[in-house]
Design a protein around this motif. Structure first.
Motif, PDB file in Angstrom:
ATOM      1  N   UNK A   2      19.741  86.548   9.712  1.00  0.00           N
ATOM      2  CA  UNK A   2      21.110  87.001   9.922  1.00  0.00           C
ATOM      3  C   UNK A   2      22.075  86.052   9.218  1.00  0.00           C
ATOM      4  N   UNK A   3      23.226  86.596   8.877  1.00  0.00           N
ATOM      5  CA  UNK A   3      24.256  85.778   8.237  1.00  0.00           C
ATOM      6  C   UNK A   3      24.876  84.845   9.251  1.00  0.00           C
ATOM      7  N   UNK A   4      25.299  83.670   8.800  1.00  0.00           N
ATOM      8  CA  UNK A   4      26.074  82.807   9.695  1.00  0.00           C
ATOM      9  C   UNK A   4      27.425  83.464   9.970  1.00  0.00           C
ATOM     10  N   UNK A   5      27.983  83.181  11.115  1.00  0.00           N
ATOM     11  CA  UNK A   5      29.271  83.738  11.512  1.00  0.00           C
ATOM     12  C   UNK A   5      30.383  83.234  10.599  1.00  0.00           C
ATOM     13  N   UNK A   6      31.227  84.152  10.136  1.00  0.00           N
ATOM     14  CA  UNK A   6      32.355  83.758   9.289  1.00  0.00           C
ATOM     15  C   UNK A   6      33.277  82.811  10.052  1.00  0.00           C
ATOM     16  N   UNK A   7      33.409  83.005  11.355  1.00  0.00           N
ATOM     17  CA  UNK A   7      34.245  82.130  12.172  1.00  0.00           C
ATOM     18  C   UNK A   7      33.714  80.702  12.116  1.00  0.00           C
ATOM     19  N   UNK A   8      32.420  80.516  12.330  1.00  0.00           N
ATOM     20  CA  UNK A   8      31.828  79.182  12.320  1.00  0.00           C
ATOM     21  C   UNK A   8      31.934  78.542  10.944  1.00  0.00           C
ATOM     22  N   UNK A   9      31.718  79.327   9.903  1.00  0.00           N
ATOM     23  CA  UNK A   9      31.789  78.801   8.540  1.00  0.00           C
ATOM     24  C   UNK A   9      33.211  78.323   8.235  1.00  0.00           C
ATOM     25  N   UNK A  10      34.203  79.173   8.491  1.00  0.00           N
ATOM     26  CA  UNK A  10      35.585  78.799   8.192  1.00  0.00           C
ATOM     27  C   UNK A  10      36.043  77.622   9.038  1.00  0.00           C
ATOM     28  N   UNK A  11      35.696  77.614  10.312  1.00  0.00           N
ATOM     29  CA  UNK A  11      36.093  76.496  11.172  1.00  0.00           C
ATOM     30  C   UNK A  11      35.439  75.191  10.716  1.00  0.00           C
ATOM     31  N   UNK A  12      34.236  75.259  10.155  1.00  0.00           N
ATOM     32  CA  UNK A  12      33.578  74.041   9.667  1.00  0.00           C
ATOM     33  C   UNK A  12      34.284  73.477   8.434  1.00  0.00           C
ATOM     34  N   UNK A  13      35.042  74.318   7.727  1.00  0.00           N
ATOM     35  CA  UNK A  13      35.785  73.868   6.552  1.00  0.00           C
ATOM     36  C   UNK A  13      37.246  73.582   6.874  1.00  0.00           C
ATOM     37  N   UNK A  14      37.582  73.415   8.151  1.00  0.00           N
ATOM     38  CA  UNK A  14      38.910  72.967   8.514  1.00  0.00           C
ATOM     39  C   UNK A  14      39.888  74.014   9.011  1.00  0.00           C
ATOM     40  N   UNK A  15      39.459  75.240   9.192  1.00  0.00           N
ATOM     41  CA  UNK A  15      40.347  76.271   9.717  1.00  0.00           C
ATOM     42  C   UNK A  15      40.566  76.056  11.206  1.00  0.00           C
ATOM     43  N   UNK A  16      41.746  76.465  11.692  1.00  0.00           N
ATOM     44  CA  UNK A  16      42.013  76.452  13.125  1.00  0.00           C
ATOM     45  C   UNK A  16      41.057  77.434  13.795  1.00  0.00           C
ATOM     46  N   UNK A  17      40.930  77.328  15.123  1.00  0.00           N
ATOM     47  CA  UNK A  17      40.053  78.231  15.873  1.00  0.00           C
ATOM     48  C   UNK A  17      40.424  79.684  15.583  1.00  0.00           C
ATOM     49  N   UNK A  18      39.421  80.502  15.320  1.00  0.00           N
ATOM     50  CA  UNK A  18      39.622  81.911  14.996  1.00  0.00           C
ATOM     51  C   UNK A  18      39.113  82.744  16.167  1.00  0.00           C
ATOM     52  N   UNK A  19      39.959  83.625  16.712  1.00  0.00           N
ATOM     53  CA  UNK A  19      39.507  84.438  17.848  1.00  0.00           C
ATOM     54  C   UNK A  19      38.432  85.436  17.424  1.00  0.00           C
ATOM     55  N   UNK A  20      37.571  85.802  18.352  1.00  0.00           N
ATOM     56  CA  UNK A  20      36.520  86.781  18.085  1.00  0.00           C
ATOM     57  C   UNK A  20      37.114  88.166  18.287  1.00  0.00           C
ATOM     58  N   UNK A  21      37.722  88.709  17.251  1.00  0.00           N
ATOM     59  CA  UNK A  21      38.440  89.977  17.349  1.00  0.00           C
ATOM     60  C   UNK A  21      37.763  91.057  16.521  1.00  0.00           C
ATOM     61  N   UNK A  22      38.044  92.291  16.869  1.00  0.00           N
ATOM     62  CA  UNK A  22      37.517  93.432  16.120  1.00  0.00           C
ATOM     63  C   UNK A  22      38.625  94.015  15.240  1.00  0.00           C
TER      64      UNK A  22
END
Length: 113
Positions: A2-22
Motif C-alpha cells: 500500500x502507498x504511504x499516507x499523503x498526510x504522513x509524508x507531507x507532515x514529515x516534510x514540515x507541513x502543519x497537521x493535516x486533518x483526515x478529510x474526504x
C-alpha cells in the motif's frame, strides 16, 4: 503493497497537521515557505497540489522529488506504508523543470534534493 499516507509524508516534510478529510483541504506549502495557504491536499485520494510552486502528486511523487530517488526505490523503502518517511526539505536555488514520468504524466521537478 500500500502507498504511504499523503498526510504522513507531507507532515514529515514540515507541513502543519493535516486533518483526515474526504475533501480538498487548503494548507500552507512547506516546500517554499509562505504565509497564506496556496496548496491543497485530499487525504482520501492521497493527492497534493501547490498552486504556487507547482509541486503535485501522490505520496510517491512527493518522496521521489524530495529525496531524489526513482519510483522503484521509493516503493521499496516506503511501499508498505509502515515505515516512517524520513527527511526534510532541502532546497537548492534554481528553477524547476518539467519532465515526463514513465506513464507519460508531466510532473514538476524543482531544485529539491
Amino acid at each position: 503493497m500500500s502507498k504511504p499516507s499523503i498526510r504522513e509524508v507531507l507532515e514529515s516534510y514540515g507541513f502543519d497537521a493535516i486533518p483526515d478529510a474526504d475533501r480538498w483541504v487548503k494548507v500552507r506549502c512547506a516546500f517554499h515557505g509562505e504565509r497564506n495557504a496556496s496548496a491543497s491536499v485530499h487525504p482520501k485520494q492521497n493527492r497534493f497540489k501547490c498552486f504556487a510552486c507547482g509541486m503535485s502528486g501522490d505520496s510517491y511523487d512527493i518522496i521521489q522529488a524530495q529525496e531524489g530517488i526513482p519510483f522503484s526505490e521509493a516503493r521499496q523503502r516506503y511501499g508498505t506504508g509502515d515505515e516512517e518517511v524520513r527527511g526534510g526539505v532541502h532546497r537548492q536555488s534554481g528553477r524547476g523543470v518539467h519532465s515526463k514520468t514513465r506513464t507519460g504524466r508531466r510532473t514538476f521537478r524543482s531544485g529539491i534534493r
